[in-house]
Design a protein around this motif. Structure first.
Motif, PDB file in Angstrom:
ATOM      1  N   ASN A  75       0.845  -1.191   0.000  1.00 11.36           N
ATOM      2  CA  ASN A  75       0.000   0.000   0.000  1.00 11.36           C
ATOM      3  C   ASN A  75       0.889   1.255   0.000  1.00 11.36           C
ATOM      4  O   ASN A  75       2.106   1.179   0.145  1.00 11.36           O
ATOM      5  N   ALA A  76       0.278   2.413  -0.167  1.00 14.34           N
ATOM      6  CA  ALA A  76       1.024   3.666  -0.291  1.00 14.34           C
ATOM      7  C   ALA A  76       1.890   3.946   0.933  1.00 14.34           C
ATOM      8  O   ALA A  76       3.030   4.413   0.799  1.00 14.34           O
ATOM      9  N   GLU A  77       1.390   3.652   2.109  1.00 13.56           N
ATOM     10  CA  GLU A  77       2.153   3.897   3.340  1.00 13.56           C
ATOM     11  C   GLU A  77       3.380   2.992   3.410  1.00 13.56           C
ATOM     12  O   GLU A  77       4.465   3.422   3.808  1.00 13.56           O
ATOM     13  N   GLU A  78       3.222   1.731   3.015  1.00 15.43           N
ATOM     14  CA  GLU A  78       4.354   0.801   3.018  1.00 15.43           C
ATOM     15  C   GLU A  78       5.437   1.258   2.042  1.00 15.43           C
ATOM     16  O   GLU A  78       6.627   1.197   2.362  1.00 15.43           O
ATOM     17  N   VAL A  79       5.035   1.724   0.873  1.00 13.95           N
ATOM     18  CA  VAL A  79       5.994   2.223  -0.111  1.00 13.95           C
ATOM     19  C   VAL A  79       6.706   3.454   0.446  1.00 13.95           C
ATOM     20  O   VAL A  79       7.933   3.550   0.406  1.00 13.95           O
ATOM     21  N   LYS A  80       5.967   4.394   0.981  1.00  9.40           N
ATOM     22  CA  LYS A  80       6.529   5.622   1.546  1.00  9.40           C
ATOM     23  C   LYS A  80       7.532   5.313   2.661  1.00  9.40           C
ATOM     24  O   LYS A  80       8.569   5.964   2.765  1.00  9.40           O
ATOM     25  N   ASP A 131      -0.567   2.562  -8.728  1.00 10.29           N
ATOM     26  CA  ASP A 131      -1.497   3.208  -7.800  1.00 10.29           C
ATOM     27  C   ASP A 131      -0.809   3.760  -6.553  1.00 10.29           C
ATOM     28  O   ASP A 131      -1.214   4.787  -6.019  1.00 10.29           O
ATOM     29  N   ASN A 132       0.224   3.088  -6.069  1.00 13.40           N
ATOM     30  CA  ASN A 132       0.893   3.502  -4.834  1.00 13.40           C
ATOM     31  C   ASN A 132       2.259   4.106  -5.099  1.00 13.40           C
ATOM     32  O   ASN A 132       3.102   4.167  -4.211  1.00 13.40           O
ATOM     33  N   SER A 142       7.838  -0.101 -10.954  1.00 14.28           N
ATOM     34  CA  SER A 142       6.511  -0.004 -10.347  1.00 14.28           C
ATOM     35  C   SER A 142       6.720   0.021  -8.835  1.00 14.28           C
ATOM     36  O   SER A 142       7.732  -0.487  -8.328  1.00 14.28           O
ATOM     37  N   ALA A 143       5.787   0.611  -8.128  1.00 16.93           N
ATOM     38  CA  ALA A 143       5.889   0.647  -6.663  1.00 16.93           C
ATOM     39  C   ALA A 143       5.965  -0.767  -6.100  1.00 16.93           C
ATOM     40  O   ALA A 143       6.739  -1.028  -5.175  1.00 16.93           O
ATOM     41  N   ASP A 144       5.192  -1.691  -6.666  1.00 17.52           N
ATOM     42  CA  ASP A 144       5.203  -3.074  -6.171  1.00 17.52           C
ATOM     43  C   ASP A 144       6.544  -3.746  -6.416  1.00 17.52           C
ATOM     44  O   ASP A 144       7.059  -4.455  -5.539  1.00 17.52           O
TER      45      ASP A 144
END
Length: 109
Positions: A3-8, A37-38, A68-70
Motif C-alpha cells: 500500500n502507499a504507506e508501506e511504499v513511503k 497506484d501507490n 513499479s511501486a510493487d
C-alpha cells in the motif's frame, strides 16, 4: 501488493540502514520514480557521511531508479533480487551506473 504507506516507509528505512563507512565521501542524489497506484517520486541524498530522504521530484539527480511501486517494494524488502529485476526490465536505471552498483553495499539488508 504494497500500500502507499508501506511504499513511503521504504525510504526512511533505507536511511536507517545507511552505512556511512561504506559510502565514504560519496555525494549523490537518487530519485525513485515509482509507477502504479501507490507510486510517486521519492529521493535519497547522500552527502557528508549521511543520508536523508524526502518525497517529490528533483532536478538533475545523480541517478534515477524507475520501477513499479510493487516491484521496488519487492526489491527493497528482499523479495526480489535487484539484479534479476534489472535484467528483466522491472527496474530501470538512468544516470550513474557505478552508483547503482554501490547501492547494495551502502545500505544494509
Amino acid at each position: 501488493m504494497a500500500n502507499a504507506e508501506e511504499v513511503k516507509n521504504l525510504f526512511p528505512a533505507m536511511v536507517d540502514r545507511f552505512l556511512s563507512e561504506k559510502a565514504g565521501d560519496m555525494s549523490a542524489t537518487i530519485l525513485f520514480d515509482l509507477s502504479g497506484d501507490n507510486g510517486g517520486f521519492y529521493w535519497i541524498k547522500i552527502a557528508d557521511g549521511a543520508a536523508t530522504t524526502g518525497a517529490g521530484e528533483l532536478s538533475d539527480p545523480s541517478m534515477t531508479v524507475k520501477a513499479s511501486a510493487d516491484d521496488w517494494f519487492a526489491v527493497a524488502t528482499g523479495e526480489m533480487n535487484a539484479m534479476q529485476a534489472f535484467m528483466t526490465g522491472k527496474l530501470k536505471i538512468h544516470g550513474d551506473m557505478g552508483l547503482a552498483m554501490k547501492l547494495q553495499t551502502i545500505f544494509a539488508q
